[in-house]
Scaffold this active site. Structure first.
Site, mmCIF file in Angstrom:
data_model
loop_
_atom_site.group_PDB
_atom_site.id
_atom_site.type_symbol
_atom_site.label_atom_id
_atom_site.label_comp_id
_atom_site.label_asym_id
_atom_site.label_seq_id
_atom_site.Cartn_x
_atom_site.Cartn_y
_atom_site.Cartn_z
ATOM 1 C CG ASP A 100 -2.250 0.161 0.955
ATOM 2 O OD1 ASP A 100 -2.521 1.234 0.434
ATOM 3 O OD2 ASP A 100 -3.047 -0.570 1.281
ATOM 4 C CG ASP A 203 -4.664 5.243 1.299
ATOM 5 O OD1 ASP A 203 -5.752 4.354 1.421
ATOM 6 O OD2 ASP A 203 -4.701 6.291 1.611
ATOM 7 C CD GLU A 260 -8.874 4.260 -1.213
ATOM 8 O OE1 GLU A 260 -9.740 3.736 -0.303
ATOM 9 O OE2 GLU A 260 -8.043 5.027 -0.630
ATOM 10 C CG HIS A 333 -8.549 -1.933 4.191
ATOM 11 N ND1 HIS A 333 -8.178 -1.823 2.783
ATOM 12 C CD2 HIS A 333 -8.304 -0.842 4.787
ATOM 13 C CE1 HIS A 333 -8.111 -0.910 2.483
ATOM 14 N NE2 HIS A 333 -7.980 -0.179 3.602
ATOM 15 C CG ASP A 334 -11.187 1.147 3.552
ATOM 16 O OD1 ASP A 334 -10.589 1.284 4.841
ATOM 17 O OD2 ASP A 334 -10.806 1.768 2.618
HETATM 18 C C1 NOJ Z 1 -8.404 4.539 2.263
HETATM 19 C C2 NOJ Z 1 -8.085 3.257 2.953
HETATM 20 O O1 NOJ Z 1 -8.211 2.404 2.485
HETATM 21 C C3 NOJ Z 1 -8.487 3.768 4.375
HETATM 22 O O2 NOJ Z 1 -8.404 2.508 5.168
HETATM 23 C C4 NOJ Z 1 -7.766 4.815 5.211
HETATM 24 O O3 NOJ Z 1 -8.359 5.055 6.192
HETATM 25 C C5 NOJ Z 1 -7.917 6.081 4.185
HETATM 26 N N1 NOJ Z 1 -7.806 5.748 2.942
HETATM 27 C C6 NOJ Z 1 -6.729 7.037 4.569
HETATM 28 O O4 NOJ Z 1 -5.539 6.706 4.460
#
Ligand code: NOJ
Length: 470
Positions: A100, A203, A260, A333-334
């Site tokens: 990441d 990210d 992302e 993970h989100d």
């Molecule tokens: C996106 C990530 O997937 C998430 O887990 C994170 O909290 C935020 N960006 C901030 O880095």
């Protein structure tokens, strides 16, 4: 589109959230040696690439998405020697590794930010986004992404100088307008690529360019603030930055890059993933957010139907097919667990539902991303109080739902449905203590309730299990 296949179009990518995969030293936190011990599991599953969620030095305010040193391994996860061993042993099994890359912000504990605090004349002040306040308040009314109030906090030691943070106050945003900062980031990226990484998942990358007027916006909540994304997500001027990033780093190594990249309309996809695009592929969140109005406000739930979901998915596929290659995912993970989110009928929130979803997304065009535990059909955890959550955005979302007038029960309900902690519970290996995650030390986050039902030991020899299907 260009029809020659790129090497990365043949991969099957598996995302590991290191804290929750396998705890080798029984301290409650998953680690690199734990991952190494499970490489044969991953190999048997048939994946060809691991995406490691962040393992850098970090105070862990946001699960290591707050990095205090880009070139050191967080001791909770192991050492650089462990990382090198993982890379080498994975390679021996034909498995590549991507990491990441979190370059929109650092941790407030990063030495750049610390130096910026300590010395008003330090060049590091310009590595971040600092602005004077207005009439004793923040420079403008932008609301941070985690729903944690203003996207500005006072710089420690200052009375009227604020720093900008799209996410939590402990994640100050980097000033991408500063060429020296950009070069420092490129050096760090190239250092990792030279080590043998196959590339990166990048990210929050559409947040690196902010509207330089830093102007107030029309409020969109009872707090008088407006979503920061309206002024800081995929804004004009970002193209030059993303192009420069690519040519100075990824291009040199023929690296795979998975952006992302929230906030990219389909009309702009060519710029992002076309033949000359900034990235190999990007995640499209349009269909993943079918159950909520916006990715960051969980209390704004929609009454979505399956046919709407189908339309969103088809729209996404068709738009991506026209110009490039897709990054298909059901979970990360989100996100909540996909069985709990997409399968409405509780009767099928089990292996049947999980397998149906797997069938659906494996047949989409693009690279499949499997999030750890998805291959077992792991389901959401159910928590009774807000104190049981670790995730910073779960706490903020709870507070924000209360502030918008919802009851505690309703607020907890929203968080249970959407919390990022649903995906972050320890991996369910077997029926022993802590589902085989470790040898009994309390895990950093509680296990999900169904761990004795959906686990690898139960599923590995069952021809009808989700695991077998994967
Ligand atoms: C996106 C990530 O997937 C998430 O887990 C994170 O909290 C935020 N960006 C901030 O880095």
């Amino acid at each position: 589109m260009d029809t020659t296949k790129k090497w990365w179009q043949k991969e099957v990518i598996y995302q590991i959230h290191p804290a929750s995969f396998k705890d080798s030293n029984n301290d409650g936190v998953g680690d690199l040696q734990g991952i190494i011990s499970k490489l044969s599991y991953l190999h048997d599953l048939g994946i060809t690439m691991i995406w490691l969620s962040p393992i850098y030095c970090s105070p862990m305010v946001d699960n290591d998405y707050d990095i205090s040193d880009y070139q050191q391994i967080n001791p909770r996860f192991g050492t650089m020697a462990d990382f090198d061993a993982l890379l080498a042993q994975a390679k021996a099994l034909g498995i590549k590794v991507i990491m990441d890359l979190v370059i929109n912000h650092t941790s407030d504990q990063h030495k750049w930010f610390q130096k910026a605090i300590q010395d008003p004349n330090s060049k590091y002040r310009d590595y971040y986004i600092l602005r004077p306040g207005k009439d004793g308040h923040a420079p403008n009314n932008w609301r941070s992404n985690f729903g944690s109030g203003s996207a500005w906090s006072l710089l420690p030691g200052e009375k009227n100088l604020y720093y900008h943070h799209v996410f939590s106050p402990q994640q100050p945003d980097l000033n991408w307008e500063n060429p020296e900062l950009r070069q420092a980031l490129y050096r760090m990226i190239n250092w990792w690529l030279a080590k043998g990484l196959a590339g990166f998942r990048i990210d929050a990358i559409t947040f690196i360019k902010k509207d330089q007027d830093f102007a107030d916006i029309t409020p969109d909540g009872k707090d008088g603030l407006g979503k920061v994304k309206r002024k800081a997500e995929n804004r004009p001027g970002i193209a030059a930055l993303l192009h420069e990033l690519r040519v100075n780093t990824f291009d040199k190594y023929d690296a795979i890059t998975v952006g992302e990249a929230s906030g990219v309309p389909y009309e702009q996809l060519t710029q992002f993933i076309g033949p000359q695009g900034y990235f190999s592929m990007i995640f499209d969140f349009h269909y993943a957010d079918v159950d909520i109005e916006s990715g960051s406000e969980w209390f704004k739930r929609t009454h979505w139907t399956v046919s709407e979901f189908k339309q969103l998915l088809f729209r996404s596929q068709l738009a991506i097919q026209k110009v490039g290659w897709g990054a298909n995912f059901l979970e990360n993970h989100d996100q909540p667990r996909s069985v709990s989110k997409y399968i409405k009928d509780p009767k099928y929130q089990n292996q049947i539902g999980a397998t149906a979803l797997a069938l659906l997304y494996f047949l989409l065009r693009g690279t499949p991303f499997i999030y750890q535990g998805q291959e077992l059909g792991m389901v959401n955890a159910k928590r009774q109080t807000i104190a049981e959550f670790d995730d910073v955005s779960s706490h903020n979302n709870y507070a924000r739902a209360l502030a918008e007038g919802y009851s505690k029960t309703a607020a907890l309900g929203f968080v249970n449905q959407r919390s990022r902690d649903n995906a972050r519970t320890p991996f369910q290996w077997d029926n022993t203590v802590n589902a085989g995650f470790n040898e009994g030390h309390q895990p950093w986050l509680g296990l999900a309730q169904h761990c004795d039902q959906f686990n690898y030991a139960n599923e590995k020899d069952d021809p009808y299990s989700t695991y077998q299907f994967y």
